[in-house]
Design a protein around this motif. Structure first.
Motif, PDB file in Angstrom:
ATOM      1  N   SER A 187       0.801  -1.224   0.000  1.00 31.61           N
ATOM      2  CA  SER A 187       0.000   0.000   0.000  1.00 31.61           C
ATOM      3  C   SER A 187       0.830   1.268   0.000  1.00 31.61           C
ATOM      4  O   SER A 187       0.329   2.347  -0.331  1.00 31.61           O
ATOM      5  CB  SER A 187      -0.912   0.012   1.235  1.00 31.61           C
ATOM      6  OG  SER A 187      -1.708  -1.156   1.285  1.00 31.61           O
ATOM      7  N   ALA A 188       2.104   1.152   0.387  1.00 31.28           N
ATOM      8  CA  ALA A 188       2.972   2.328   0.426  1.00 31.28           C
ATOM      9  C   ALA A 188       4.426   1.894   0.323  1.00 31.28           C
ATOM     10  O   ALA A 188       4.801   0.820   0.807  1.00 31.28           O
ATOM     11  CB  ALA A 188       2.760   3.123   1.715  1.00 31.28           C
ATOM     12  N   VAL A 189       5.237   2.725  -0.302  1.00 34.33           N
ATOM     13  CA  VAL A 189       6.689   2.527  -0.390  1.00 34.33           C
ATOM     14  C   VAL A 189       7.335   3.798   0.136  1.00 34.33           C
ATOM     15  O   VAL A 189       6.919   4.912  -0.213  1.00 34.33           O
ATOM     16  CB  VAL A 189       7.133   2.246  -1.842  1.00 34.33           C
ATOM     17  CG1 VAL A 189       8.651   2.281  -1.959  1.00 34.33           C
ATOM     18  CG2 VAL A 189       6.583   0.909  -2.315  1.00 34.33           C
ATOM     19  N   CYS A 190       8.355   3.642   0.958  1.00 38.80           N
ATOM     20  CA  CYS A 190       9.002   4.816   1.552  1.00 38.80           C
ATOM     21  C   CYS A 190      10.434   4.458   1.935  1.00 38.80           C
ATOM     22  O   CYS A 190      10.801   3.284   1.968  1.00 38.80           O
ATOM     23  CB  CYS A 190       8.232   5.289   2.789  1.00 38.80           C
ATOM     24  SG  CYS A 190       8.073   4.051   4.087  1.00 38.80           S
ATOM     25  N   PRO A 191      11.262   5.463   2.234  1.00 35.12           N
ATOM     26  CA  PRO A 191      12.593   5.156   2.756  1.00 35.12           C
ATOM     27  C   PRO A 191      12.489   4.362   4.053  1.00 35.12           C
ATOM     28  O   PRO A 191      11.513   4.491   4.813  1.00 35.12           O
ATOM     29  CB  PRO A 191      13.195   6.547   3.000  1.00 35.12           C
ATOM     30  CG  PRO A 191      12.429   7.466   2.114  1.00 35.12           C
ATOM     31  CD  PRO A 191      11.043   6.912   2.062  1.00 35.12           C
ATOM     32  N   LEU A 192      13.492   3.553   4.320  1.00 34.01           N
ATOM     33  CA  LEU A 192      13.490   2.734   5.531  1.00 34.01           C
ATOM     34  C   LEU A 192      13.287   3.590   6.773  1.00 34.01           C
ATOM     35  O   LEU A 192      12.560   3.196   7.701  1.00 34.01           O
ATOM     36  CB  LEU A 192      14.817   1.967   5.629  1.00 34.01           C
ATOM     37  CG  LEU A 192      15.011   1.087   6.862  1.00 34.01           C
ATOM     38  CD1 LEU A 192      13.948  -0.015   6.925  1.00 34.01           C
ATOM     39  CD2 LEU A 192      16.416   0.476   6.857  1.00 34.01           C
ATOM     40  N   SER A 193      13.877   4.766   6.791  1.00 29.74           N
ATOM     41  CA  SER A 193      13.790   5.644   7.957  1.00 29.74           C
ATOM     42  C   SER A 193      12.366   6.132   8.228  1.00 29.74           C
ATOM     43  O   SER A 193      12.057   6.597   9.326  1.00 29.74           O
ATOM     44  CB  SER A 193      14.717   6.849   7.780  1.00 29.74           C
ATOM     45  OG  SER A 193      14.344   7.605   6.636  1.00 29.74           O
ATOM     46  N   GLU A 194      11.486   6.031   7.220  1.00 31.21           N
ATOM     47  CA  GLU A 194      10.112   6.513   7.370  1.00 31.21           C
ATOM     48  C   GLU A 194       9.096   5.387   7.526  1.00 31.21           C
ATOM     49  O   GLU A 194       7.880   5.630   7.573  1.00 31.21           O
ATOM     50  CB  GLU A 194       9.740   7.380   6.160  1.00 31.21           C
ATOM     51  CG  GLU A 194      10.620   8.616   5.998  1.00 31.21           C
ATOM     52  CD  GLU A 194      10.307   9.397   4.734  1.00 31.21           C
ATOM     53  OE1 GLU A 194       9.274   9.101   4.093  1.00 31.21           O
ATOM     54  OE2 GLU A 194      11.110  10.283   4.369  1.00 31.21           O
ATOM     55  N   LEU A 195       9.595   4.152   7.623  1.00 32.37           N
ATOM     56  CA  LEU A 195       8.694   2.999   7.642  1.00 32.37           C
ATOM     57  C   LEU A 195       7.767   3.020   8.863  1.00 32.37           C
ATOM     58  O   LEU A 195       6.544   2.846   8.734  1.00 32.37           O
ATOM     59  CB  LEU A 195       9.515   1.711   7.612  1.00 32.37           C
ATOM     60  CG  LEU A 195       8.817   0.433   7.131  1.00 32.37           C
ATOM     61  CD1 LEU A 195       8.275   0.609   5.719  1.00 32.37           C
ATOM     62  CD2 LEU A 195       9.807  -0.739   7.180  1.00 32.37           C
ATOM     63  N   GLU A 196       8.323   3.243  10.029  1.00 35.05           N
ATOM     64  CA  GLU A 196       7.495   3.260  11.235  1.00 35.05           C
ATOM     65  C   GLU A 196       6.523   4.440  11.222  1.00 35.05           C
ATOM     66  O   GLU A 196       5.392   4.324  11.713  1.00 35.05           O
ATOM     67  CB  GLU A 196       8.360   3.279  12.489  1.00 35.05           C
ATOM     68  CG  GLU A 196       9.059   1.960  12.759  1.00 35.05           C
ATOM     69  CD  GLU A 196       9.495   1.814  14.215  1.00 35.05           C
ATOM     70  OE1 GLU A 196       9.068   2.634  15.058  1.00 35.05           O
ATOM     71  OE2 GLU A 196      10.252   0.880  14.505  1.00 35.05           O
TER      72      GLU A 196
END
Length: 262
Positions: A187-196
């Motif tokens: 449902s979403a892709v983001c940088p690892l740092s923004e996963l949480e």
């Protein structure tokens, strides 16, 4: 709340949302019976807490690389021992997938790294999936000679279509995060740092609605007829896995795969 730590799983309640981490990072969270057992216990604990949502993620650089080839090879001296080990592992994994489908709250997944082999089932059983932009999905079964397990044939074709699911297996195709998003697998892709942060946003959105409605929606989607179909398909996957795992050429494929990875 203080996290509960099993050897290969960790669980923490964050303001009514239970987080579970696969916790075998030194082996890329590859699946072995002890990890499956700890994950089963963590899910039981989580359900008893009656959370607003469940989040499944992992420690380290990978979400999970599927069944640990070394675990299979440790049992190759006897074909019966190898089949018994495979039966324990695959049955346990499929039980976890069904537990996630049956879970009494929305299930979210945070894919912090690669997802390969049967561990894809943990993602396919989730309602909302956030994926780190560097992560990918890949089966690898044809490189070894295994039969697909973990929902690659039981769940994936319904999500992306039969032809596409077959192509991925035949070509051992690697699915990037961006492609997984286009396919509707995440449902979403983001940088690892923004996963949480992405997971927290979804939890916030869930909190704006009725938890009773969320549960009724989940139970309506995963009604008994659909769950029974998934159970039957997972059993078919397990049977085919057991047929292939003990073949001499599959053992050779595992040895060759291990040498190449080394």
């Amino acid at each position: 709340m203080t996290p509960t730590v099993h050897r290969f799983a960790a669980i923490e309640n964050r303001d009514g949302v239970v987080w579970i981490w696969l916790n075998r990072p030194d082996r890329h969270n590859s699946l072995v019976p002890n990890l499956i057992s700890d994950l089963k216990s963590a899910l039981t604990d989580a359900a008893q807490q009656k959370p607003r949502a469940l989040v499944v993620t992992a420690k380290g650089s990978s979400f999970s690389t599927g069944g640990d080839i070394a675990g299979f090879l440790d049992h190759r001296a006897s074909l019966q021992d190898l089949k018994d080990y495979a039966q324990e592992l695959v049955s346990g994994l499929h039980g976890i997938i069904l537990d996630l489908i049956d879970f009494p709250a929305p299930v979210l997944a945070a894919l912090n790294g690669p997802v390969t082999g049967g561990s894809v089932g943990l993602m396919l059983a989730a309602d909302l999936v956030a994926m780190a932009e560097h992560a990918f999905l890949q089966p690898y079964y044809s490189k070894v000679g295994f039969g697909p397990d973990g929902g690659w044939t039981a769940l994936l074709p319904d999500r992306i279509g039969t032809g596409r699911a077959l192509e991925i297996q035949y070509r051992n195709k690697r699915i990037s995060a961006a492609e997984a998003l286009r396919m509707g697998l995440v449902s979403a892709v983001c940088p690892l740092s923004e996963l949480e942060a992405q997971i927290s946003k979804w939890v916030e959105d869930l909190g704006k609605g009725s938890s009773r409605t969320h549960l009724a929606t989940r139970q309506g989607v995963w009604d008994e007829a659909r769950r029974e179909t998934v159970r039957q398909r997972l059993d078919q996957e397990k049977d085919r896995f057991l047929e292939l795992v003990a073949l001499p050429e599959t053992v050779d494929g595992m040895l060759d795969f291990t040498r190449k990875r080394a």
